[in-house]
Design an enzyme around this catalytic site. Structure first.
Site, PDB file in Angstrom:
ATOM      1  N   HIS A 166       0.786  -1.060  -0.108  1.00 46.05           N
ATOM      2  CA  HIS A 166       0.074   0.012  -0.108  1.00 46.05           C
ATOM      3  C   HIS A 166       0.850   1.025  -0.061  1.00 46.05           C
ATOM      4  CE1 HIS A 166      -2.985   2.906   1.371  1.00 46.05           C
ATOM      5  NE2 HIS A 166      -3.909   1.929   1.646  1.00 46.05           N
ATOM      6  N   GLU A 270      -0.654   1.048  -5.466  1.00 44.71           N
ATOM      7  CA  GLU A 270      -0.412  -0.009  -4.755  1.00 44.71           C
ATOM      8  C   GLU A 270      -0.397  -1.296  -5.715  1.00 44.71           C
ATOM      9  OE1 GLU A 270      -3.598  -0.041  -1.573  1.00 44.71           O
ATOM     10  OE2 GLU A 270      -3.779   2.013  -2.018  1.00 44.71           O
TER      11      GLU A 270
HETATM   12  C1  BG6 Z   1      -6.893   1.956   0.029  1.00 47.03           C
HETATM   13  C2  BG6 Z   1      -8.241   1.366  -0.102  1.00 47.03           C
HETATM   14  O1  BG6 Z   1      -5.909   1.057  -0.438  1.00 47.03           O
HETATM   15  O2  BG6 Z   1      -6.694   2.069   1.355  1.00 47.03           O
HETATM   16  C3  BG6 Z   1      -9.216   2.451   0.377  1.00 47.03           C
HETATM   17  O3  BG6 Z   1      -8.736   1.218  -1.441  1.00 47.03           O
HETATM   18  C4  BG6 Z   1      -8.851   2.735   1.917  1.00 47.03           C
HETATM   19  O4  BG6 Z   1     -10.499   2.025   0.366  1.00 47.03           O
HETATM   20  C5  BG6 Z   1      -7.445   2.899   1.916  1.00 47.03           C
HETATM   21  O5  BG6 Z   1      -9.897   3.680   2.511  1.00 47.03           O
HETATM   22  C6  BG6 Z   1      -6.897   3.364   3.399  1.00 47.03           C
HETATM   23  O6  BG6 Z   1      -7.330   2.375   4.311  1.00 47.03           O
HETATM   24  P1  BG6 Z   1      -6.987   2.601   5.912  1.00 47.03           P
HETATM   25  O7  BG6 Z   1      -7.409   1.354   6.500  1.00 47.03           O
HETATM   26  O8  BG6 Z   1      -5.394   2.571   6.130  1.00 47.03           O
HETATM   27  O9  BG6 Z   1      -7.601   3.860   6.488  1.00 47.03           O
END
Ligand code: BG6
Length: 313
Positions: A166, A270
C-alpha cells in the site's frame, strides 16, 4: 552500504538502510513497514502523515503498509488484514530468493538490505504461514521489496489470501500529478460498490476522491509530478492488480491520523492481488516484488512524454 537497527522517537525499532551516494530508507519492524525512502539529496519520496500514530494496534499512516492476508474489509478479517499491525522479526537466515532463471539470490554487497519475517501467531486467521520480505536499497537509490508467502499448515489445508503493498508516494500537489500506464484498463470502483468501468485513454489526473482497483495492470506504472519535475516508476512482478487511492478533502478530515490538507501531497499506487486471490497448498510459496525508482522528468514543448519514461527504465 550500511544497515543499522535503531529506535524511533516513540521507542519503536526501525532498520535504517544507507547507500554510499546518500540515499536512505527506513523500515519499521512494526508492520514490516517501509516508512521512509530518500534520494541522495535527502528528499523524501514517500508520504508519511504528520499525524501518523506510532502505537499499536493502529497501523502507521504512510510509507508502505503491507496489507495481508486480506485487502480491504471484504472478508472475515479486519480492514487490510493484520500484517500491518504486527511486529515483524529480522530474518537472520532467509532462504535464497530464486530469480526467474532459477538461480542465485538477489543479495549483493553493493546493496543495503534487510530481511524480515512474519509468522502466524494467535491471529484470527486459522492458518500457519510465513511471510518473508526483503527490502533493498540499491546502489543509486532504487528501492526494491520482495515479498514471499508460504503455507506452513501441517493439516493439509490450503489457504487463500489477497495482498497489497500500500505505497504512499509524496507528491508536490495532487492537482498537478498524472499516473501513466493504467489507461484503457478495466477497474473496480471502490466508491461504487466495486462496480466495473473501463478507464478512458488519457492518463489519470485527480480532481476528487479516487479509490480504484485496476485489473491486469502492466508491470510499469509512472507517477509524473509536474511541479517537482520528477517521475516515480513502479515496476511490479506477481501483482496483477494496482490500486490508486486519494481520499480527497472530506475523507481526509474524517481520518484522525491524517492532516486535513495532506491529501494534496500524497497519492497511493499499490501493487496488489485482489480480484483473484492466491491459493497456496501446504509447502507452496507465492512471491511478489516491487521496485521503485525516482527519475527526473523532462519537459518537451511544455509537455511531459510519459511514454519515454515508461520505456526508458
Ligand atoms: C486503500 C483502499 O487501499 O486504502 C481504500 O482502497 C482505503 O478504500 C485506504 O480507504 C485506506 O485504508 P486504511 O484502512 O489504511 O484507512
Amino acid at each position: 552500504m550500511t544497515t543499522s537497527l535503531v529506535k524511533d522517537a516513540a521507542g519503536m525499532d526501525k532498520v535504517v538502510l544507507r547507500e554510499p551516494l546518500g540515499a536512505t530508507a527506513q523500515v519499521h519492524l512494526y508492520g514490516g513497514q517501509v516508512t521512509s525512502w530518500k534520494n541522495e539529496r535527502g528528499e523524501e519520496l514517500l508520504f508519511l502523515s504528520s499525524k501518523a500514530i506510532f502505537k499499536p494496534p493502529k497501523a502507521i499512516r504512510g510509507g508502505i503498509p503491507v496489507c495481508f492476508p486480506q485487502f480491504s474489509n471484504l472478508g472475515t478479517l479486519e480492514q487490510h488484514g493484520f500484517a500491518r499491525n504486527r511486529v515483524w522479526a529480522i530474518d537472520t537466515d532467509p532462504p535464497p530468493i530464486l530469480n526467474s532463471s532459477g538461480s542465485g539470490s538477489c543479495s549483493s554487497n553493493k546493496n543495503s538490505t534487510v530481511d524480515l519475517i512474519l509468522k502466524s501467531s494467535e491471529d484470527a486467521w486459522p492458518h500457519s504461514f510465513e511471510v518473508r520480505m526483503r527490502v533493498t536499497l540499491k546502489r543509486g537509490g532504487d528501492l526494491a521489496q520482495t515479498i514471499r508467502v508460504r503455507n506452513t499448515n501441517t493439516d493439509n489445508k490450503s489457504f487463500s489470501f489477497t495482498i497489497a503493498l500500500h505505497t504512499y508516494f509524496s507528491v508536490s500537489d495532487i492537482n498537478e500529478v498524472r499516473i501513466e500506464g493504467l489507461e484503457t484498463l478495466e477497474y473496480m470502483d471502490n466508491l461504487q460498490q466495486r462496480k466495473r468501468f473501463t478507464e478512458q485513454g488519457d492518463s489519470i489526473t485527480f480532481d476528487g476522491e479516487v479509490d480504484k482497483v485496476y485489473l491486469g495492470a502492466p508491470t510499469k506504472i509512472a507517477i509524473v509530478d509536474h511541479e517537482k519535475k520528477r517521475t516515480i516508476v513502479v515496476k511490479k512482478e506477481g501483482f496483477p492488480d494496482a490500486v490508486v487511492w486519494n481520499p480527497w478533502d472530506k475523507k481526509a478530515k474524517a481520518m484522525s491520523d491524517f492532516g486535513d490538507d495532506e491529501y494534496l501531497h500524497m497519492v497511493c499506487v499499490e501493487p496488489a492481488v485482489i480480484e483473484t486471490p492466491i491459493t497456496l497448498k501446504p509447502g507452496e510459496e507465492w512471491r511478489g516484488r516491487q521496485e521503485l525508482s525516482a527519475v527526473p522528468s523532462s519537459y518537451c514543448s511544455g509537455q511531459l512524454d510519459p511514454g519515454k519514461v515508461l520505456q526508458g527504465k
